[in-house]
Design an enzyme around this catalytic site. Structure first.
Site, PDB file in Angstrom:
ATOM      1  N   GLU A 202       6.964 -14.080  -8.175  1.00  0.00           N
ATOM      2  CA  GLU A 202       6.947 -12.655  -7.868  1.00  0.00           C
ATOM      3  C   GLU A 202       5.581 -12.043  -8.232  1.00  0.00           C
ATOM      4  OE1 GLU A 202       9.124 -11.441  -6.075  1.00  0.00           O
ATOM      5  OE2 GLU A 202      11.189 -11.613  -6.793  1.00  0.00           O
TER       6      GLU A 202
ATOM      7  N   ASN B 212       7.421  -8.833  -0.349  1.00  0.00           N
ATOM      8  CA  ASN B 212       6.510  -8.326  -1.394  1.00  0.00           C
ATOM      9  C   ASN B 212       5.389  -9.329  -1.699  1.00  0.00           C
ATOM     10  OD1 ASN B 212       7.827 -10.345  -2.766  1.00  0.00           O
ATOM     11  ND2 ASN B 212       8.513  -9.063  -4.479  1.00  0.00           N
TER      12      ASN B 212
ATOM     13  N   HIS C 244       5.711 -12.592  -2.374  1.00  0.00           N
ATOM     14  CA  HIS C 244       5.995 -13.741  -3.241  1.00  0.00           C
ATOM     15  C   HIS C 244       5.969 -15.042  -2.441  1.00  0.00           C
ATOM     16  CE1 HIS C 244      10.599 -13.105  -2.649  1.00  0.00           C
ATOM     17  NE2 HIS C 244      10.282 -14.205  -2.010  1.00  0.00           N
TER      18      HIS C 244
ATOM     19  N   ASP D 264      12.096 -24.233  -4.738  1.00  0.00           N
ATOM     20  CA  ASP D 264      12.796 -23.367  -5.692  1.00  0.00           C
ATOM     21  C   ASP D 264      14.313 -23.475  -5.529  1.00  0.00           C
ATOM     22  OD1 ASP D 264      12.796 -22.172  -3.202  1.00  0.00           O
ATOM     23  OD2 ASP D 264      11.775 -20.354  -3.838  1.00  0.00           O
TER      24      ASP D 264
END
Ligand code: GLP
Length: 233
Positions: free
Chosen positions: A139, A132, A134, A66
């Site tokens: 996400e 979280n 991801h 990414d």
């Protein structure tokens, strides 16, 4: 069918050494032609171990997961900058591929990257995880069939990243990221999950159920995942 293998480690140094030894193993068996790389502090010990090696990676292509949308390779917080500092300035690869965060045509950039991945199937994908859950910048609620795409970062991810930027306004709100399917296409996956902040994500993965609110749980769809962690019990 999922096969999660777990390797318990004492500390981040050992995590880095073990991950790199698995990379070296694949290389020695001539099973490493294309590798998917990750960024984040979790990966620092992996790249430290890698830099200390004298193995020949000149026949291996790398693909990063990414990049922040809007940040160029010269920006000290771009993932391109991180990768050059940590690895590419030290180890020679056949070619290293990165998403271009400064593109004016992000959709096209994503399509081209996905095509490159299809032409160079990954033998191994390295992963960290967000607090979280991801993976890369996929996400919560990202679709399992997603391919390389533009991602809107959640408030919690923007907050977690803000420690690296001087001003809150300059923390990127979007990124380009390999999708869940692009990641699951890799032959093998190694995910490193270290420290209490990652415990919730670890538990979601170990629950062995798919929960789209925790993208890391999608790894249960993959047949060959190794978890390197200090989070047992
Ligand atoms: C970012 C990256 C992820 C990485 C995560 C964890 O969100 N896009 O690929 O796994 O950070 O970072 P750290 O290892 O610093 O906790």
């Amino acid at each position: 069918m999922s096969l999660l293998r777990e390797i318990l480690v004492q500390n981040t140094h050992d995590a880095g050494e073990i991950v790199f030894s698995q990379i070296a193993n694949l290389l020695s068996q001539n099973q490493l032609h294309n590798i998917g790389l990750a960024t984040g502090s979790t990966m620092l010990p992996v790249y430290k171990a890698w830099r200390a090696s004298t193995l020949d990676f000149t026949q291996v292509n790398t693909f990063n997961l990414d990049e922040y949308l809007g940040l160029g390779a010269q920006h000290h917080q771009s993932y391109s900058y991180f990768m050059h500092e940590q690895l590419f300035n030290h180890i020679v690869f056949k070619k290293h591929f990165l998403l271009n965060g400064q593109t004016n045509t992000p959709e096209q950039e994503c399509q081209q990257y996905e095509q490159l991945l299809n032409e160079h199937p990954l033998d191994l994908q390295l992963l960290g995880v967000g607090e979280n859950g991801h993976i890369a910048f996929n996400e919560p609620l990202t679709a399992i069939h997603s391919t390389t795409q533009i991602a809107d970062l959640t408030e919690s991810t923007i907050f977690a990243n803000s420690r690296f930027f001087k001003k809150n306004e300059s923390v990127p709100k979007q990124a380009l990221t390999m999708g869940i399917q692009s990641i699951l296409n890799a032959k093998k996956i190694i995910i490193v999950m270290m420290g209490e902040k990652k415990r919730a994500a670890y538990q979601k993965l170990m629950a062995k159920k798919i929960d789209p609110k925790w993208p890391v749980s999608y790894l249960n769809q993959h047949p060959d995942v190794t978890i390197i962690t200090d989070l047992n019990g």
